[in-house]
Design a protein around this motif. Structure first.
Motif, PDB file in Angstrom:
ATOM      1  N   SER A 100      28.049  19.344  74.742  1.00  8.99           N
ATOM      2  CA  SER A 100      27.241  18.819  75.844  1.00  8.99           C
ATOM      3  C   SER A 100      28.121  18.105  76.856  1.00  8.99           C
ATOM      4  O   SER A 100      27.859  18.187  78.052  1.00  8.99           O
ATOM      5  CB  SER A 100      26.130  17.907  75.330  1.00  8.99           C
ATOM      6  N   VAL A 137      16.429   7.943  81.297  1.00  9.02           N
ATOM      7  CA  VAL A 137      16.850   9.267  80.842  1.00  9.02           C
ATOM      8  C   VAL A 137      16.288   9.623  79.462  1.00  9.02           C
ATOM      9  O   VAL A 137      15.857  10.745  79.242  1.00  9.02           O
ATOM     10  CB  VAL A 137      18.389   9.356  80.829  1.00  9.02           C
ATOM     11  N   MET A 141      14.583  13.041  78.274  1.00 13.73           N
ATOM     12  CA  MET A 141      15.173  13.910  77.256  1.00 13.73           C
ATOM     13  C   MET A 141      14.163  14.208  76.145  1.00 13.73           C
ATOM     14  O   MET A 141      14.084  15.326  75.650  1.00 13.73           O
ATOM     15  CB  MET A 141      16.388  13.231  76.618  1.00 13.73           C
ATOM     16  N   ALA A 145      13.047  17.865  75.069  1.00 15.43           N
ATOM     17  CA  ALA A 145      13.366  18.324  73.722  1.00 15.43           C
ATOM     18  C   ALA A 145      12.094  18.673  72.962  1.00 15.43           C
ATOM     19  O   ALA A 145      12.050  19.645  72.204  1.00 15.43           O
ATOM     20  CB  ALA A 145      14.157  17.257  72.971  1.00 15.43           C
ATOM     21  N   VAL A 158      19.848  19.743  76.805  1.00 15.17           N
ATOM     22  CA  VAL A 158      19.117  18.573  77.281  1.00 15.17           C
ATOM     23  C   VAL A 158      20.086  17.446  77.608  1.00 15.17           C
ATOM     24  O   VAL A 158      20.037  16.841  78.677  1.00 15.17           O
ATOM     25  CB  VAL A 158      18.101  18.099  76.224  1.00 15.17           C
ATOM     26  N   ILE A 159      21.019  17.177  76.669  1.00 16.25           N
ATOM     27  CA  ILE A 159      21.948  16.067  76.894  1.00 16.25           C
ATOM     28  C   ILE A 159      22.863  16.372  78.081  1.00 16.25           C
ATOM     29  O   ILE A 159      23.081  15.519  78.940  1.00 16.25           O
ATOM     30  CB  ILE A 159      22.755  15.773  75.621  1.00 16.25           C
ATOM     31  N   PHE A 162      21.109  16.034  81.502  1.00 22.24           N
ATOM     32  CA  PHE A 162      20.795  14.702  82.008  1.00 22.24           C
ATOM     33  C   PHE A 162      22.011  13.780  82.010  1.00 22.24           C
ATOM     34  O   PHE A 162      21.887  12.598  82.275  1.00 22.24           O
ATOM     35  CB  PHE A 162      19.633  14.093  81.226  1.00 22.24           C
ATOM     36  N   SER A 163      23.184  14.316  81.701  1.00 22.98           N
ATOM     37  CA  SER A 163      24.387  13.475  81.718  1.00 22.98           C
ATOM     38  C   SER A 163      25.278  13.752  82.921  1.00 22.98           C
ATOM     39  O   SER A 163      26.115  12.918  83.262  1.00 22.98           O
ATOM     40  CB  SER A 163      25.215  13.690  80.443  1.00 22.98           C
ATOM     41  N   SER A 224      23.064   9.632  72.452  1.00 20.73           N
ATOM     42  CA  SER A 224      21.827  10.292  72.884  1.00 20.73           C
ATOM     43  C   SER A 224      21.315  11.233  71.808  1.00 20.73           C
ATOM     44  O   SER A 224      20.115  11.242  71.491  1.00 20.73           O
ATOM     45  CB  SER A 224      22.062  11.101  74.165  1.00 20.73           C
ATOM     46  N   LEU A 228      17.725  10.995  69.863  1.00 20.84           N
ATOM     47  CA  LEU A 228      16.721  12.057  69.772  1.00 20.84           C
ATOM     48  C   LEU A 228      16.440  12.393  68.311  1.00 20.84           C
ATOM     49  O   LEU A 228      15.284  12.557  67.906  1.00 20.84           O
ATOM     50  CB  LEU A 228      17.192  13.299  70.529  1.00 20.84           C
TER      51      LEU A 228
END
Lengths: 293, 321
Positions: A100, A137, A141, A145, A158-159, A162-163, A224, A228
């Motif tokens: 990621s 965030v 996420m 997810a 996803v990570i 949004f990173s 992160s 999750l």
């Protein structure tokens, strides 16, 4: 001390590059080197997981045993060896972090560099990055997810997705100051294409910032992914540090057996702290003024 | 005065833009991702007629743009949809939880600042001293902590081993009157402490470095040269300027703080939005997840705007920028 060493090198070798000076300074930083050691160790553990511990599967009859010679980190509520879970968890946690962050860096750097180089794009890039960074965030996420269904691919995407704004923010501010330097004008005057200038002149100038971003993005990705997984959105088919904590919380084991949560937490802390220290040590080593101290 | 009005108006515009962005991202995610909740309702076992009827009921047979318009219209009226799990409006589910999340995040922010400022000042006034080294190491470790880990350990030692504090929930049943407030406070301590521990590092480190810079500036040198006591130079002159970047940090960290609150509430079964998110995840209650994100985003945007406006009051230069 470094100054003299670097001076001698330049006399004898005449090829002291900035990278070598940085590395020389980095090597003298004990915290940085210990951190590299820890990180390398964790990566080796992750890569050699099958050689270190059997995959934690099935149900043992030794339920919630405290750490002992047979089970170094104790066992969980289903009698599985927590040492094995942590070892195999290192694998998934590091894979997710690496993939990621690689993706986030790729997107983030491309957007940042294009924005800095083409002023028309930059106002859009700046606004979008600001907007993204001002949203919470983790809830976003979680939503994605949950919609996409938990799996390794989902987590990585996803990570990463949004990173990248954070990467763009850091790289862009550096790139914007580089673009204004005279040598960039000179590069343009030679008639080189934009792609060539970006690749040969702009990217190398922002490379150090990218290095730091890689390390920090990866360590944040570990947190992160664990977050999750802790909410039940991890990959249910493989072990991760977040999943160990999730199961300890779900089964209530965390209330009686401290070892179910302590060891995965320590592993995560070791990974993230060493990554952070490496980026700090690298920044210090790169900065000639800090090196003089 | 007009300057202040213009600054406020511009900041308000940005807040609205951010909310619009959050809402639009949510809409696109819902429509584009495979787990589309409304499509999930329309199961493949249905007859085509029943399916079409259901799609029409949810407005999914219309063009995307029309759906988007209706979606915005509904949101403007505070309609976030119906919870799958509880069959009540999502806004009802979330609004009863919002106060707890606000209480938790706001109190943890206050405590963090209240502890962080003296720590940062102590570290900055004796650079390279013991406390300075300690805060630097502690700051790095603090920033690297996984929130649930911190929560679990506080819960285990202070709650379960030492029986000092309650381990979950936000109040005990059957407690009324003034005792209730005390009870709420007791339940708040552990989650609040967990959030403080993970935030403190960045505040102390930021304040430390800006304060060291400020103390090296001419006006501080002058103040010292006048013979002003050091303590007064630090607290009256340098700190005022050093606090400005810290104010910015509050805004930057808000999104992160909310994420931390979601995880903390899960650990302590604290009945805020975060715990609601956790429950919605286990029940795959997409409308609640979506509503929670939109509500948290709006909260963060408003808080962020208030921080910026405060900054504008504290530092006149910002208003003109």
């Amino acid at each position: 001390m470094t100054a003299t060493v670097a001076g001698l090198d330049s006399v004898t070798n005449d090829q002291v590059t900035a990278a070598r000076a940085t590395w020389a300074a980095f090597r003298r930083n004990p915290l940085g080197m210990i951190s590299v050691g820890i990180l390398v160790l964790l990566v080796i553990v992750a890569a050699c997981a099958p050689l270190i511990a059997a995959y934690p599967t099935g149900y043992g009859d030794q339920v919630l045993q405290a750490p002992s010679g047979a089970h170094w980190f104790g066992t969980d509520n289903l009698g599985r060896d927590i040492f094995a879970e942590v070892v195999w968890g290192a694998r998934l946690s590091i894979v997710i972090a690496a993939l990621s962050s690689a993706l986030a860096i790729a997107i983030g750097v491309v957007v940042a560099v294009l924005g800095a180089y083409f002023p028309k794009v930059d106002s859009i890039v700046g606004t979008v990055v600001d907007l993204c960074l001002s949203l919470p965030v983790l809830p976003l996420m979680i939503l994605v997810a949950a919609l996409a269904g938990p799996s390794l691919v989902t987590l990585v995407l996803v990570i990463a997705f949004f990173s990248w704004p954070e990467v763009t923010r850091v790289v862009r501010s550096q790139a914007l100051s580089v673009v204004r330097l005279p040598y960039m004008d000179a590069a343009r005057l030679t008639g080189g294409s934009s792609i060539w200038i970006i690749r040969k002149h702009l990217l190398p100038a922002v490379a150090p910032v990218i290095v730091v971003s890689v390390v920090l993005t990866a360590s944040r990705a570990v947190l992160s992914a664990a977050g999750l997984a802790f909410l039940g959105l991890g990959d249910p088919t493989s072990w991760s540090w977040g999943r160990i904590l999730y199961e300890a919380q779900q089964s209530g084991a965390m209330q009686s057996a401290w070892w179910t949560t302590l060891f995965p937490s320590l592993a995560m802390l070791a990974l993230v702290v060493s990554a952070t220290l490496i980026s700090i040590a690298y920044n210090d080593a790169r900065n000639p003024r800090a090196r003089e101290d | 005065m007009t300057q202040v009005v213009r600054f406020t108006a511009r900041r308000l515009g940005r807040a609205l833009l951010t909310v619009w962005f959050a809402v639009t991202v949510t809409f696109l995610l819902l429509r584009l991702l495979p787990g589309d909740p409304a499509l999930a309702v329309a199961s493949p076992n249905m007859t085509p007629e029943a399916r079409l009827e259901l799609l029409r009921q949810y407005g999914l047979d219309e063009p995307l743009l029309v759906q988007y318009g209706k979606y915005l219209w509904q949101l403007l009226h505070g309609n976030l949809g119906i919870s799958f799990a509880r069959q009540v409006p999502v806004s009802d589910v979330l609004m009863e939880r919002l106060p707890w999340t606000l209480l938790l995040t706001f109190s943890s922010l206050l405590v963090t600042v209240a502890v962080g400022i003296p720590l940062g000042v102590l570290a900055a006034t004796r650079p390279r001293g013991f406390l300075d080294r300690f805060t630097q190491v502690g700051g790095v470790i603090g920033q690297s902590l996984f929130v649930p880990s911190v929560g679990i350990f506080l819960l285990f030692f202070l709650g379960l081993k030492l029986h000092l504090l309650p381990i979950g929930g936000s109040y005990s049943p059957g407690v009324y009157g003034p005792a209730w407030y005390l009870d709420v406070l007791k339940h708040l301590i552990l989650p609040c402490l967990s959030l403080m521990l993970v935030q403190l590092g960045s505040y102390v480190l930021t304040l430390r470095s800006t304060l060291i810079d400020a103390l090296g500036e001419d006006y501080c040198v002058l103040a010292r040269a006048k013979g002003m006591p050091n303590r007064k130079v630090v607290w009256k002159h340098a700190l005022r300027n050093a606090l400005l970047p810290t104010t910015t940090l509050v805004g930057l960290q808000l999104g992160y703080l909310v994420g931390g609150a979601v995880l903390t509430e899960t650990v302590f079964a604290y009945p805020g939005i975060g715990r609601g998110i956790y429950e919605a995840v286990t029940q795959l209650d997409f409308p609640v997840l979506q509503g929670a994100f939109v509500l948290l985003a709006v909260t963060v945007v408003i808080a962020n705007m208030l921080t910026d406006l405060t900054y504008g009051v504290l530092d006149p230069r910002v208003r003109t920028a």
